[in-house]
Design a protein around this motif. Structure first.
Motif, PDB file in Angstrom:
ATOM      1  N   LEU A  67       0.843  -1.316   0.073  1.00 15.39           N
ATOM      2  CA  LEU A  67       0.157  -0.221   0.137  1.00 15.39           C
ATOM      3  C   LEU A  67       0.837   1.363   0.083  1.00 15.39           C
ATOM      4  CD1 LEU A  67      -2.846  -1.012   2.729  1.00 15.39           C
ATOM      5  CD2 LEU A  67      -2.877  -0.800   0.053  1.00 15.39           C
ATOM      6  N   GLY A  68       2.202   1.130   0.501  1.00 15.58           N
ATOM      7  CA  GLY A  68       2.980   2.091   0.368  1.00 15.58           C
ATOM      8  C   GLY A  68       2.563   3.466   1.470  1.00 15.58           C
ATOM      9  N   THR A  69       2.394   4.752   0.845  1.00 18.08           N
ATOM     10  CA  THR A  69       1.947   5.733   1.495  1.00 18.08           C
ATOM     11  C   THR A  69       0.507   5.655   2.172  1.00 18.08           C
ATOM     12  OG1 THR A  69       1.523   7.099  -0.174  1.00 18.08           O
ATOM     13  CG2 THR A  69       3.863   7.281   0.377  1.00 18.08           C
ATOM     14  N   ARG A  70      -0.292   4.918   1.399  1.00 16.15           N
ATOM     15  CA  ARG A  70      -1.645   4.550   1.750  1.00 16.15           C
ATOM     16  C   ARG A  70      -1.864   3.798   3.005  1.00 16.15           C
ATOM     17  NH1 ARG A  70      -4.281   3.555  -4.022  1.00 16.15           N
ATOM     18  NH2 ARG A  70      -2.405   2.182  -3.987  1.00 16.15           N
ATOM     19  N   ALA A  71      -0.949   3.164   3.364  1.00 16.73           N
ATOM     20  CA  ALA A  71      -0.977   2.152   4.526  1.00 16.73           C
ATOM     21  C   ALA A  71      -1.461   2.783   5.750  1.00 16.73           C
ATOM     22  CB  ALA A  71       0.315   1.564   4.538  1.00 16.73           C
ATOM     23  N   ALA A  72      -0.895   4.046   5.862  1.00 18.79           N
ATOM     24  CA  ALA A  72      -1.258   4.702   7.255  1.00 18.79           C
ATOM     25  C   ALA A  72      -2.796   5.122   7.214  1.00 18.79           C
ATOM     26  CB  ALA A  72      -0.476   6.233   7.110  1.00 18.79           C
ATOM     27  N   SER A  73      -3.446   5.358   6.385  1.00 14.95           N
ATOM     28  CA  SER A  73      -4.849   5.733   6.455  1.00 14.95           C
ATOM     29  C   SER A  73      -5.892   4.574   6.166  1.00 14.95           C
ATOM     30  CB  SER A  73      -5.151   6.518   5.196  1.00 14.95           C
ATOM     31  OG  SER A  73      -4.757   6.129   3.890  1.00 14.95           O
ATOM     32  N   ALA A  74      -5.140   3.150   5.926  1.00 11.47           N
ATOM     33  CA  ALA A  74      -5.993   1.782   5.828  1.00 11.47           C
ATOM     34  C   ALA A  74      -6.599   1.637   7.201  1.00 11.47           C
ATOM     35  CB  ALA A  74      -5.206   0.897   5.215  1.00 11.47           C
ATOM     36  N   ARG A  75      -7.834   1.027   7.180  1.00 13.39           N
ATOM     37  CA  ARG A  75      -8.615   0.658   8.367  1.00 13.39           C
ATOM     38  C   ARG A  75      -8.398  -0.844   8.425  1.00 13.39           C
ATOM     39  NH1 ARG A  75      -8.546   5.120  11.411  1.00 13.39           N
ATOM     40  NH2 ARG A  75      -9.558   6.884  10.341  1.00 13.39           N
ATOM     41  N   TRP A  76      -8.217  -1.346   9.666  1.00 16.50           N
ATOM     42  CA  TRP A  76      -8.100  -2.858   9.706  1.00 16.50           C
ATOM     43  C   TRP A  76      -9.390  -3.415  10.659  1.00 16.50           C
ATOM     44  CZ3 TRP A  76      -3.628  -6.066   7.989  1.00 16.50           C
ATOM     45  CH2 TRP A  76      -2.774  -5.231   7.238  1.00 16.50           C
ATOM     46  N   LEU A  77      -9.907  -4.210  10.151  1.00 10.33           N
ATOM     47  CA  LEU A  77     -11.224  -4.769  10.781  1.00 10.33           C
ATOM     48  C   LEU A  77     -10.585  -5.787  12.061  1.00 10.33           C
ATOM     49  CD1 LEU A  77     -14.063  -4.757  11.024  1.00 10.33           C
ATOM     50  CD2 LEU A  77     -14.074  -7.080   9.655  1.00 10.33           C
ATOM     51  N   HIS A  78     -11.191  -5.174  13.414  1.00 13.19           N
ATOM     52  CA  HIS A  78     -10.750  -6.063  14.285  1.00 13.19           C
ATOM     53  C   HIS A  78     -11.962  -6.646  15.234  1.00 13.19           C
ATOM     54  CE1 HIS A  78      -6.425  -5.345  13.800  1.00 13.19           C
ATOM     55  NE2 HIS A  78      -6.732  -4.145  14.105  1.00 13.19           N
ATOM     56  N   PRO A  79     -12.334  -7.809  15.394  1.00 16.18           N
ATOM     57  CA  PRO A  79     -13.433  -7.820  16.451  1.00 16.18           C
ATOM     58  C   PRO A  79     -13.439  -7.448  17.403  1.00 16.18           C
ATOM     59  CG  PRO A  79     -12.443  -9.926  15.262  1.00 16.18           C
ATOM     60  CD  PRO A  79     -11.525  -8.946  15.252  1.00 16.18           C
ATOM     61  N   GLY A  80     -14.783  -6.673  17.921  1.00 12.95           N
ATOM     62  CA  GLY A  80     -15.107  -5.912  18.969  1.00 12.95           C
ATOM     63  C   GLY A  80     -16.323  -6.457  19.425  1.00 12.95           C
ATOM     64  N   ALA A  81     -16.943  -5.758  20.568  1.00 13.08           N
ATOM     65  CA  ALA A  81     -18.165  -6.121  21.125  1.00 13.08           C
ATOM     66  C   ALA A  81     -19.515  -6.119  20.227  1.00 13.08           C
ATOM     67  CB  ALA A  81     -18.290  -5.481  22.401  1.00 13.08           C
ATOM     68  N   ALA A  82     -19.207  -5.034  19.487  1.00 12.91           N
ATOM     69  CA  ALA A  82     -20.385  -4.807  18.491  1.00 12.91           C
ATOM     70  C   ALA A  82     -20.060  -3.775  17.405  1.00 12.91           C
ATOM     71  CB  ALA A  82     -21.754  -3.964  19.139  1.00 12.91           C
ATOM     72  N   GLN A  83     -20.555  -4.083  16.156  1.00 14.23           N
ATOM     73  CA  GLN A  83     -20.028  -3.066  15.052  1.00 14.23           C
ATOM     74  C   GLN A  83     -21.133  -3.522  13.792  1.00 14.23           C
ATOM     75  OE1 GLN A  83     -16.079  -3.487  13.409  1.00 14.23           O
ATOM     76  NE2 GLN A  83     -16.091  -1.185  13.829  1.00 14.23           N
ATOM     77  N   CYS A  84     -21.428  -2.394  13.111  1.00 17.82           N
ATOM     78  CA  CYS A  84     -22.397  -2.326  11.871  1.00 17.82           C
ATOM     79  C   CYS A  84     -23.528  -3.245  12.235  1.00 17.82           C
ATOM     80  CB  CYS A  84     -21.625  -3.145  10.753  1.00 17.82           C
ATOM     81  SG  CYS A  84     -20.054  -2.000  10.508  1.00 17.82           S
ATOM     82  N   GLY A  85     -24.169  -2.884  13.408  1.00 25.89           N
ATOM     83  CA  GLY A  85     -25.551  -3.673  13.628  1.00 25.89           C
ATOM     84  C   GLY A  85     -25.209  -5.312  14.110  1.00 25.89           C
ATOM     85  N   VAL A  86     -24.080  -5.531  14.521  1.00 27.43           N
ATOM     86  CA  VAL A  86     -23.850  -6.856  14.601  1.00 27.43           C
ATOM     87  C   VAL A  86     -23.285  -6.889  16.220  1.00 27.43           C
ATOM     88  CG1 VAL A  86     -22.736  -9.100  14.420  1.00 27.43           C
ATOM     89  CG2 VAL A  86     -23.684  -7.847  12.594  1.00 27.43           C
ATOM     90  N   GLU A  87     -23.840  -7.604  17.162  1.00 22.98           N
ATOM     91  CA  GLU A  87     -23.339  -7.917  18.505  1.00 22.98           C
ATOM     92  C   GLU A  87     -22.674  -9.237  18.698  1.00 22.98           C
ATOM     93  OE1 GLU A  87     -25.068  -8.673  23.055  1.00 22.98           O
ATOM     94  OE2 GLU A  87     -26.334  -7.628  21.516  1.00 22.98           O
TER      95      GLU A  87
END
Length: 246
Positions: A67-87
Motif C-alpha cells: 500500500l505504500g504511503t496509503r498504509a497509514a490511512s488503511a483501516r483494519w477490521l478487528h472484532p469487538g463487542a459490536a459493530q455495523c449492527g452486529v453484537e
C-alpha cells in the motif's frame, strides 16, 4: 471508492467497490502477498482501504508494504463487542477471527434477519446470527481439503482422495470424499436447526459449490461474504484505534 482486502490462510482476495457495486475483484495466493503491489498500483489514490487479515504478521507487513504511503490511512477490521449492527457474544469478543466477524457483518447487511453463516475455505466455520443481529456462537471444522489431507498424512494406506460424492461409496477415494462432504453438510444442517424455520444459510468460500449440492435447506451462495462485510465496515466511520500504520 472502497478497496477491500481479505487476507486468508490460502488466498488474498480484494475488490474495488463504488456506489454499492463491485467494479473489479482479484485474488492471489497468500504466499505471493508481496505481489499485491501490482494490483495496488491501479487503485484510486483517494479510495478508502479496509483490510481483514487472518494470515499473520508477515502477511500484514506485506500488505502494508504494497500500500505504500496509503498504509497509514488503511483501516483494519478487528472484532469487538459490536459493530455495523452486529453484537458479538464470543468470549472474549476480540478472540473471534476477523474473517468470521466480517462475514457476520456482511450477512447482517444482506439478510437483516436470522441466518446461518458458513465460510467454507481452508477451515469451515459455521456461525449462528439471530434475528436481532446477535452472534450467538459457532463452530470451526477442518475444511474439505484439510479433512482429506489429514487422512492421507495420518494413516499408512489412505490416499489424498480425488473421488466423487456417492450416497453409498464403493471405492476408497469416493468413500473419503463422500465422508468429508457428509461431515461438513451434517454439521451445517445441525447448526441450522437452532434457527427459526425458513432462516437462510449464507454459504461462501472456495468449497461452497461442492457443499451447496449436498445441503437440503434454504441456501444463498455469496461470492465473497468477507468482502461484503468489509464494505459495510468501510461505510461506517472507523474508530481511530482500528487503524494500523506501517
Amino acid at each position: 471508492m472502497i478497496v477491500a482486502i481479505d487476507a486468508g490462510n490460502t488466498r488474498i482476495k480484494w475488490g474495488l467497490r463504488h456506489a454499492g457495486e463491485w467494479l473489479e475483484k482479484g485474488a492471489l495466493a497468500t504466499s505471493d502477498a508481496p505481489w499485491l503491489v501490482e494490483a495496488a498500483e491501479d487503485w484510486p489514490a483517494d479510495a478508502t482501504i479496509v483490510v481483514c487479515n487472518v494470515a499473520g504478521d508477515a502477511v500484514a507487513a506485506a500488505i502494508r508494504q504494497s500500500l505504500g504511503t496509503r498504509a497509514a490511512s488503511a483501516r483494519w477490521l478487528h472484532p469487538g463487542a459490536a459493530q455495523c449492527g452486529v453484537e458479538n457474544r464470543y468470549q472474549p469478543p476480540q478472540r473471534l477471527g476477523a474473517d468470521r466477524w466480517a462475514a457476520l457483518i456482511g450477512a447482517r447487511a444482506l439478510v437483516g434477519d436470522a441466518c446461518l453463516v458458513v465460510c467454507a475455505g481452508t477451515a469451515t466455520t459455521i456461525d449462528v446470527l439471530d434475528g436481532d443481529g446477535v452472534f450467538q456462537g459457532g463452530v470451526i471444522l477442518p475444511g474439505l481439503d484439510l479433512m482429506r489431507r489429514s487422512l492421507a498424512t495420518a494413516t499408512a494406506q489412505l490416499p489424498y482422495a480425488n473421488g466423487e460424492f456417492r450416497e453409498l461409496p464403493r471405492s476408497t477415494d469416493d468413500a473419503i470424499v463422500s465422508g468429508c462432504l457428509h461431515a461438513q453438510a451434517g454439521a451445517i444442517e445441525r447448526l441450522h436447526r437452532t434457527l427459526p424455520a425458513g432462516a437462510p444459510c449464507l454459504l461462501t468460500g472456495g468449497s461452497a459449490p461442492l457443499l451447496a449440492e449436498r445441503l437440503a435447506l434454504p441456501l444463498r451462495c455469496v461470492d465473497n461474504l468477507v468482502l461484503e462485510g468489509l464494505a459495510e465496515f468501510a461505510a461506517e466511520v472507523a474508530p481511530a484505534d482500528q487503524s494500523e500504520s506501517a
